[in-house]
Design a protein around this motif. Sequence first.
Motif, PDB file in Angstrom:
ATOM      1  N   LEU A   1      10.997  -3.291  -3.395  1.00 33.07           N
ATOM      2  CA  LEU A   1      11.865  -2.272  -4.150  1.00 33.07           C
ATOM      3  C   LEU A   1      12.738  -1.482  -3.124  1.00 33.07           C
ATOM      4  O   LEU A   1      14.031  -1.338  -3.182  1.00 33.07           O
ATOM      5  CB  LEU A   1      11.062  -1.344  -5.200  1.00 33.07           C
ATOM      6  CG  LEU A   1      10.758  -2.281  -6.555  1.00 33.07           C
ATOM      7  CD1 LEU A   1      10.115  -1.548  -7.185  1.00 33.07           C
ATOM      8  CD2 LEU A   1      11.923  -2.600  -7.423  1.00 33.07           C
ATOM      9  N   GLU A   2      12.208  -0.871  -2.305  1.00 32.45           N
ATOM     10  CA  GLU A   2      12.834  -0.072  -1.449  1.00 32.45           C
ATOM     11  C   GLU A   2      14.035  -0.733  -0.753  1.00 32.45           C
ATOM     12  O   GLU A   2      15.133  -0.368  -0.602  1.00 32.45           O
ATOM     13  CB  GLU A   2      11.909   0.456  -0.296  1.00 32.45           C
ATOM     14  CG  GLU A   2      12.386   1.939  -0.008  1.00 32.45           C
ATOM     15  CD  GLU A   2      11.307   2.704   0.773  1.00 32.45           C
ATOM     16  OE1 GLU A   2      10.088   2.621   0.021  1.00 32.45           O
ATOM     17  OE2 GLU A   2      11.508   3.332   1.762  1.00 32.45           O
TER      18      GLU A   2
ATOM     19  N   VAL B   1       5.667   0.315 -11.082  1.00 33.39           N
ATOM     20  CA  VAL B   1       4.903   0.490  -9.806  1.00 33.39           C
ATOM     21  C   VAL B   1       3.931   1.732  -9.705  1.00 33.39           C
ATOM     22  O   VAL B   1       2.794   1.879  -9.510  1.00 33.39           O
ATOM     23  CB  VAL B   1       6.023   0.742  -8.791  1.00 33.39           C
ATOM     24  CG1 VAL B   1       5.438   1.653  -7.496  1.00 33.39           C
ATOM     25  CG2 VAL B   1       6.243  -0.793  -8.265  1.00 33.39           C
ATOM     26  N   GLU B   2       4.644   2.920 -10.310  1.00 32.32           N
ATOM     27  CA  GLU B   2       3.785   3.934 -10.541  1.00 32.32           C
ATOM     28  C   GLU B   2       2.389   3.922 -11.183  1.00 32.32           C
ATOM     29  O   GLU B   2       1.317   4.144 -10.927  1.00 32.32           O
ATOM     30  CB  GLU B   2       4.527   5.121 -11.267  1.00 32.32           C
ATOM     31  CG  GLU B   2       5.554   5.864 -10.553  1.00 32.32           C
ATOM     32  CD  GLU B   2       6.476   6.709 -11.306  1.00 32.32           C
ATOM     33  OE1 GLU B   2       6.141   6.992 -12.391  1.00 32.32           O
ATOM     34  OE2 GLU B   2       7.706   7.069 -11.093  1.00 32.32           O
ATOM     35  N   LEU B   3       2.631   2.991 -12.385  1.00 33.76           N
ATOM     36  CA  LEU B   3       1.376   2.567 -13.224  1.00 33.76           C
ATOM     37  C   LEU B   3       0.313   2.008 -12.205  1.00 33.76           C
ATOM     38  O   LEU B   3      -0.933   2.187 -12.188  1.00 33.76           O
ATOM     39  CB  LEU B   3       1.657   1.675 -14.350  1.00 33.76           C
ATOM     40  CG  LEU B   3       2.242   2.686 -15.461  1.00 33.76           C
ATOM     41  CD1 LEU B   3       2.771   1.723 -16.786  1.00 33.76           C
ATOM     42  CD2 LEU B   3       1.484   3.840 -16.006  1.00 33.76           C
TER      43      LEU B   3
ATOM     44  N   GLU C   1      -5.547   0.760 -11.476  1.00 32.54           N
ATOM     45  CA  GLU C   1      -6.842   0.073 -11.003  1.00 32.54           C
ATOM     46  C   GLU C   1      -6.603  -1.408 -10.444  1.00 32.54           C
ATOM     47  O   GLU C   1      -6.089  -2.202 -11.006  1.00 32.54           O
ATOM     48  CB  GLU C   1      -8.139   0.295 -11.387  1.00 32.54           C
ATOM     49  CG  GLU C   1      -8.911   1.253 -10.790  1.00 32.54           C
ATOM     50  CD  GLU C   1     -10.198   1.856 -11.497  1.00 32.54           C
ATOM     51  OE1 GLU C   1     -10.816   0.855 -11.913  1.00 32.54           O
ATOM     52  OE2 GLU C   1     -10.562   2.986 -11.557  1.00 32.54           O
ATOM     53  N   GLY C   2      -7.045  -1.780  -9.133  1.00 33.91           N
ATOM     54  CA  GLY C   2      -7.527  -3.085  -8.892  1.00 33.91           C
ATOM     55  C   GLY C   2      -6.267  -3.827  -8.331  1.00 33.91           C
ATOM     56  O   GLY C   2      -6.091  -5.313  -7.878  1.00 33.91           O
ATOM     57  N   GLN C   3      -5.094  -3.071  -8.008  1.00 36.65           N
ATOM     58  CA  GLN C   3      -3.947  -3.626  -7.578  1.00 36.65           C
ATOM     59  C   GLN C   3      -3.449  -2.957  -6.505  1.00 36.65           C
ATOM     60  O   GLN C   3      -3.645  -1.807  -6.058  1.00 36.65           O
ATOM     61  CB  GLN C   3      -2.626  -3.745  -8.544  1.00 36.65           C
ATOM     62  CG  GLN C   3      -2.936  -4.664  -9.834  1.00 36.65           C
ATOM     63  CD  GLN C   3      -2.229  -4.076 -10.966  1.00 36.65           C
ATOM     64  OE1 GLN C   3      -2.367  -3.020 -11.630  1.00 36.65           O
ATOM     65  NE2 GLN C   3      -1.406  -5.014 -11.602  1.00 36.65           N
ATOM     66  N   ASN C   4      -2.682  -3.772  -5.815  1.00 39.05           N
ATOM     67  CA  ASN C   4      -1.883  -3.265  -4.331  1.00 39.05           C
ATOM     68  C   ASN C   4      -0.653  -3.409  -4.422  1.00 39.05           C
ATOM     69  O   ASN C   4      -0.064  -4.552  -4.155  1.00 39.05           O
ATOM     70  CB  ASN C   4      -2.627  -4.161  -3.251  1.00 39.05           C
ATOM     71  CG  ASN C   4      -2.071  -3.525  -1.879  1.00 39.05           C
ATOM     72  OD1 ASN C   4      -1.355  -2.445  -1.799  1.00 39.05           O
ATOM     73  ND2 ASN C   4      -2.094  -4.213  -0.728  1.00 39.05           N
ATOM     74  N   PRO C   5       0.172  -2.317  -4.917  1.00 36.46           N
ATOM     75  CA  PRO C   5       1.614  -2.348  -4.857  1.00 36.46           C
ATOM     76  C   PRO C   5       2.336  -2.227  -3.959  1.00 36.46           C
ATOM     77  O   PRO C   5       3.447  -2.178  -3.759  1.00 36.46           O
ATOM     78  CB  PRO C   5       1.824  -1.343  -6.242  1.00 36.46           C
ATOM     79  CG  PRO C   5       0.889  -0.358  -5.898  1.00 36.46           C
ATOM     80  CD  PRO C   5      -0.343  -1.031  -5.350  1.00 36.46           C
TER      81      PRO C   5
ATOM     82  N   ALA D   1       5.884   7.098  -3.578  1.00 35.11           N
ATOM     83  CA  ALA D   1       4.864   6.081  -4.184  1.00 35.11           C
ATOM     84  C   ALA D   1       4.206   5.539  -2.937  1.00 35.11           C
ATOM     85  O   ALA D   1       3.108   5.316  -3.325  1.00 35.11           O
ATOM     86  CB  ALA D   1       5.694   5.382  -5.006  1.00 35.11           C
ATOM     87  N   LEU D   2       4.906   5.093  -1.915  1.00 32.13           N
ATOM     88  CA  LEU D   2       4.136   4.637  -0.742  1.00 32.13           C
ATOM     89  C   LEU D   2       3.190   5.277  -0.241  1.00 32.13           C
ATOM     90  O   LEU D   2       2.254   5.067   0.160  1.00 32.13           O
ATOM     91  CB  LEU D   2       5.263   4.401   0.358  1.00 32.13           C
ATOM     92  CG  LEU D   2       4.982   3.314   1.294  1.00 32.13           C
ATOM     93  CD1 LEU D   2       4.737   1.653   0.309  1.00 32.13           C
ATOM     94  CD2 LEU D   2       6.355   2.904   2.090  1.00 32.13           C
ATOM     95  N   GLU D   3       3.350   6.998  -0.173  1.00 34.58           N
ATOM     96  CA  GLU D   3       2.273   7.670   0.517  1.00 34.58           C
ATOM     97  C   GLU D   3       1.364   7.873  -0.520  1.00 34.58           C
ATOM     98  O   GLU D   3      -0.255   7.895  -0.266  1.00 34.58           O
ATOM     99  CB  GLU D   3       2.952   9.023   0.926  1.00 34.58           C
ATOM    100  CG  GLU D   3       1.920   9.897   1.494  1.00 34.58           C
ATOM    101  CD  GLU D   3       2.646  10.721   2.594  1.00 34.58           C
ATOM    102  OE1 GLU D   3       3.957  10.623   2.620  1.00 34.58           O
ATOM    103  OE2 GLU D   3       1.658  11.174   3.394  1.00 34.58           O
TER     104      GLU D   3
END
Lengths: 321, 321, 321, 321, 321
Positions: D184-185, D166-168, D173-177, D245-247
């Motif tokens: 996951l949370e 997820v960090e990657l 680029e180009g993804q919306n995790p 990660a969300l922020e």
Amino acid sequence: MIVDCAAYEGGRRREGELSLERAGEAASERGAFVWLGVVEPTEAEFQAIAAEFGLHELAVEDAVRAHQRPKVEEYDEFLHVVLKTARYVDPEEVIEVGEVSVFVAPSFVITVRHGDFDLAPVRHRLERRPDLLEEGPGAVLYAIADHLVDRYLEAAHGFDEDVREVELQVFGEGQNPTERIYKLEREVLEFQAATVPLGEELEDLCRRDYAVIPEPLHEYFRDVEDHLRRVSTRIENFRQLLDSALEANLTQVSMQQNEDMRKISAWVAIAAVPTMVAGIYGMNFEHMPELEWRFGYPLVLGIVLTACLYLYWRFKRSGWL
Amino acid sequence: MIVDCAAYEGGRRREGELSLERAGEAASERGAFVWLGVVEPTEAEFQAIAAEFGLHELAVEDAVRAHQRPKVEEYDEFLHVVLKTARYVDPEEVIEVGEVSVFVAPSFVITVRHGDFDLAPVRHRLERRPDLLEEGPGAVLYAIADHLVDRYLEAAHGFDEDVREVELQVFGEGQNPTERIYKLEREVLEFQAATVPLGEELEDLCRRDYAVIPEPLHEYFRDVEDHLRRVSTRIENFRQLLDSALEANLTQVSMQQNEDMRKISAWVAIAAVPTMVAGIYGMNFEHMPELEWRFGYPLVLGIVLTACLYLYWRFKRSGWL
Amino acid sequence: MIVDCAAYEGGRRREGELSLERAGEAASERGAFVWLGVVEPTEAEFQAIAAEFGLHELAVEDAVRAHQRPKVEEYDEFLHVVLKTARYVDPEEVIEVGEVSVFVAPSFVITVRHGDFDLAPVRHRLERRPDLLEEGPGAVLYAIADHLVDRYLEAAHGFDEDVREVELQVFGEGQNPTERIYKLEREVLEFQAATVPLGEELEDLCRRDYAVIPEPLHEYFRDVEDHLRRVSTRIENFRQLLDSALEANLTQVSMQQNEDMRKISAWVAIAAVPTMVAGIYGMNFEHMPELEWRFGYPLVLGIVLTACLYLYWRFKRSGWL
Amino acid sequence: MIVDCAAYEGGRRREGELSLERAGEAASERGAFVWLGVVEPTEAEFQAIAAEFGLHELAVEDAVRAHQRPKVEEYDEFLHVVLKTARYVDPEEVIEVGEVSVFVAPSFVITVRHGDFDLAPVRHRLERRPDLLEEGPGAVLYAIADHLVDRYLEAAHGFDEDVREVELQVFGEGQNPTERIYKLEREVLEFQAATVPLGEELEDLCRRDYAVIPEPLHEYFRDVEDHLRRVSTRIENFRQLLDSALEANLTQVSMQQNEDMRKISAWVAIAAVPTMVAGIYGMNFEHMPELEWRFGYPLVLGIVLTACLYLYWRFKRSGWL
Amino acid sequence: MIVDCAAYEGGRRREGELSLERAGEAASERGAFVWLGVVEPTEAEFQAIAAEFGLHELAVEDAVRAHQRPKVEEYDEFLHVVLKTARYVDPEEVIEVGEVSVFVAPSFVITVRHGDFDLAPVRHRLERRPDLLEEGPGAVLYAIADHLVDRYLEAAHGFDEDVREVELQVFGEGQNPTERIYKLEREVLEFQAATVPLGEELEDLCRRDYAVIPEPLHEYFRDVEDHLRRVSTRIENFRQLLDSALEANLTQVSMQQNEDMRKISAWVAIAAVPTMVAGIYGMNFEHMPELEWRFGYPLVLGIVLTACLYLYWRFKRSGWL
């Protein structure tokens, strides 16, 4: 460097300053105690003092090196208390933290100061209170703690003012207080680390029965602890407020952005009208009757102007301009 | 792999290194203790040692497998202490965590090291302190814990510098420190997991009466615990600061976006003026008196240029450009 | 300023007000107690009272200076209780905090009030309850605490209404409640600091055996504590809700921004059609058959209008307009 | 459904499987104990078992209904331990939670399994350790707890890998995790609810003196508890990291938006140049000398092209394109 | 209003309903107890009951006024337990909270109900369990608590479904669940305030030795407490999830905004091509050879169309359209 060294007996200061050797002797007399004030001593200087008064190797290390946490440590023959001094320097909005190490034994009290801070007023004020001085070295510890915690309250007051200024900036116009909020948060954290741990340690000081803290002093230490708790509550509130200010600020920035965008768009829309109309009458059709009208041109100019004014009025009314 | 094995008696090291069997014998002599240093042992290697010194199956497993939490575990005949080593590698901004397992009994101390970390300096320094060594294997545990916690302070210092660098990036220009902030947060969490749990365990070490930690060592362990608490406070502050930095960064990004948007819009507005005017004089009306003026063209060009310069000046003044 | 001073015996008030000296005498009679009410005393005024009733120097200082935390402090001969008064001023949405210091001893109770708040109703209500008054000065403390905590509940109610109003603003239109949310948060924090610490102190009051709080009053104090806990829970929830409201508000702002942007863009797109078409027929090619058509111009105008209406309809349908 | 039922004596399994009635008898022999393994029993099935072994009505209900919290409950004659199984299913990134109820008495141990999970390997492994089995039913409880907590560690490992992925995505680029982070949370919270409460309960198991957990097993349970704490720390860190990660992701989205906006604006600015210039030379003034120049047209085209290229180069240099 | 009043003896209900006076008499018989059910009593009604059974003034006030926290209060002769009822009303997504006050003494149990909730099923179910009823009034308290906590679990289930729906909205399209998330958070907080404090109080009920809770009931209360803890954990997780959903939602909104902006910009870029080209061929230069070409006009139209299609294809490929 030794800055002051005197013997106290029955609540009063004996005349004259003592040399280190004389101090050791005075400390062994009954009913008297010695107060030795030292400022940023070198290792060698403090070794001499430690030898004279029998201080533990680890306490010596702490006293010389500074950068300790506030703490109360009990050794066999003395109590070692580390207190942090805190001063809020307003123009730079930074908290300046110093340190005072106090070694309290029934017959002596040694204060080791690090940082730009003066203990002389504490000594003078205490010397005017023989009733407290009679309680022995514990009273010196109280006087210092009381003085420092009062300084914390002043520092908290300084923060309070800056937090209020920051609020005005957040909800005012034309400034970006993000960095200021962040920096204040950093200082609040440092202030907290320097002061809050002392609370627990002070509580301990009253609850356990230390020989150097006679019972009549308990209420005084409880009073200091109480003031410290007020500082803690305020610090906690500063953190909360700064956190919220950071988020409110982000919202204000977004809000401002939206307003700017609307304003820009409104002008773009107004400018689009003449461009569109002009485009139409710029077409090269052979049969465009309006083009031949005598007052076609001023008429079109008038219509365009009216349309623009109408749009301007609508945008004004809906708050976009 | 056994890296060093020696017997200590009366605070001094006996000459020569011992084989494993000789170490077992030496450990059974009165008044002496054996210090056995092992590095990343295989299961078989450590089984031999465990058999010689009577270690518990579960402790053996822990010592061989590493990846434990910091802990102090009391077994019937020995104490098993797991300590984490931490080193901050600055260029990569990562925290490197290793592990030292220490088995402390009245007659021996076994240190098992995992990771790139050298215990030899600890041994040498301790061998110059016979007063401590005389307290037995507990002193070895103290020396190692003291050394490791001092390394934590260094690591915290490394973090501190990077946090300050990140702050400059957040409030500086042209960089996006989001990923760096996040990565630092990850490392801080790892550092915290490796060090903070040790606090509680060390507190325990002093409070309970373990035979292998004689009373004179209590003050030394308390000193280590105190340093550890400073590390904990700083780690907690790093987390707070990085959290705030993440949010401040978001605000700065929004702020930057707004500024860019304003700048772009200002130029668009300036460019809209000639387009609009040119559109009007591009209309094909038959009766447009200006078109026939001798200096109509340069006049219009002049008006347009003046309008553009006026807008430029206004945007400049209001900070949009 | 002394506002009321009376002796109570067997649950009833003796006729007449007492002077300070007579109060001291009355307090020394068996079975009676004196209730002395003071408002914002000067240091000198209160020194006189303290001398008459034997109050401790530190308690005196606290009583005169106000700005204390809520607390219960036990002195040798009396109990010093500091209570905060809280009133929610709705138009300004601020919490007004005052202070009542209560000194409770078996033979007297002194109430020192700071701030705009009236204790007379408490006195009158209590004087109609001889069964409570018979329990002595502790009943006075209960009556005051009960009254104040009921005021807290009212203040919490006031907050509740404003929080609900703020919610309507967040999810309503055209307002920016960010500053209001932030200000409410500030007031909630102040309210919390003034009330929550009292909880612990009250708990203490029942659990320890204070001579001035006879057993039959325990249930009454427990009741006050219980009400206070409800206040605490609500305050905690306000903080949670305001935090979430701040974030929800940010989302709403972003949402609004997006909607505005879409609306603007839709109009820009609609205006781009005539501009583009007009541009094409404004070209100066010699061979553009449409230009010569008799109904070329109205045809093009019709096509452009149709295209614009079609776009308008599509944007309407997809919610952009 | 009963899946396995055997008697154990002196650390070894007696030959053959037992019927339920025979199991009851075997449980009443001295020095032996019965291990009864049940899978998702119906109420009736389990009632029969409960009657045979004297289990309490409430424990029976819990065992049949599953969906309990992890817990250790002491009844008069037995201990009821509920453990959760956790398996991380990687492709779907969900945590699969099951449940094992263990009833431990001095003469029997009943394991009730809910969910897709096999206890047979635990039984086989334990049967190869007569030294543990000799300690009685408590050893069975240990073996199961140990096995389950090792599964937790595996699940935590699975999470770890997905968090790193997820960090990657966040910084790639180009993804919306966003959704992935949120999901996951959710799973981490479920994992936490299933495992963390067990910690306290296990601690209890060692500290209190339960007859079914003889002293030699304490170290084994402490080992399990220790592993569980590592799981807890890691889970807590996952939550922290996912929050950050969300922020960070939100910041990256804003950053991306800003970059896109700049890129778009740059192209719009470049396109505005020819439009503006063309507009000017499209005006119909009678006196525009440039229009009559022989090379006016190519000259203007050249100037426009040069201006566009210059803008392109500037935007490229400042990173907008 | 009294809804049911009966005497129970040896686990069975005696025939017939009792008047209040008869109830008082029955309560004084040995081996019997009275269960009096009251619904939203007026102050006068309840005063009569209190007089009959000797209830304390403060408990009476609580019972009549409702809006209490969940609590267990011990008076000299009875136990006062306040329980909250919670029902999740799904269409409105609100939690409906009511209250049941239970007065438990060895010889009577009085249940006072506030809110829309029926205790009759609890009474009927309990009357079918003489083994429990034999334990006296404590069993009634258990039956009610058990029933209520099971309702909490149902309410938690209702929340769970709505949280999952909200997640679909957050990651789905075209909806703005911000308000829904916020409202759910408000309800979760209310649910938490109504239920979680009960946990501590129930724990107390088992640990202390209350005469009205005989030992065999302890396991039953522990079971209720255990269910309550599951509710608490789930509530805590809801709060976490809703917090994260709020933030994820903000990210999704920003993401959506960016996509909309790109889409708009792509169309603007496509429309800019014909406008620019048409502008160039609309210039009035005398020497523009293309204007005289026979197929100049269709050629330019073709080129413009090709450029537009090319741009459309590129934007499609890069995901902007």
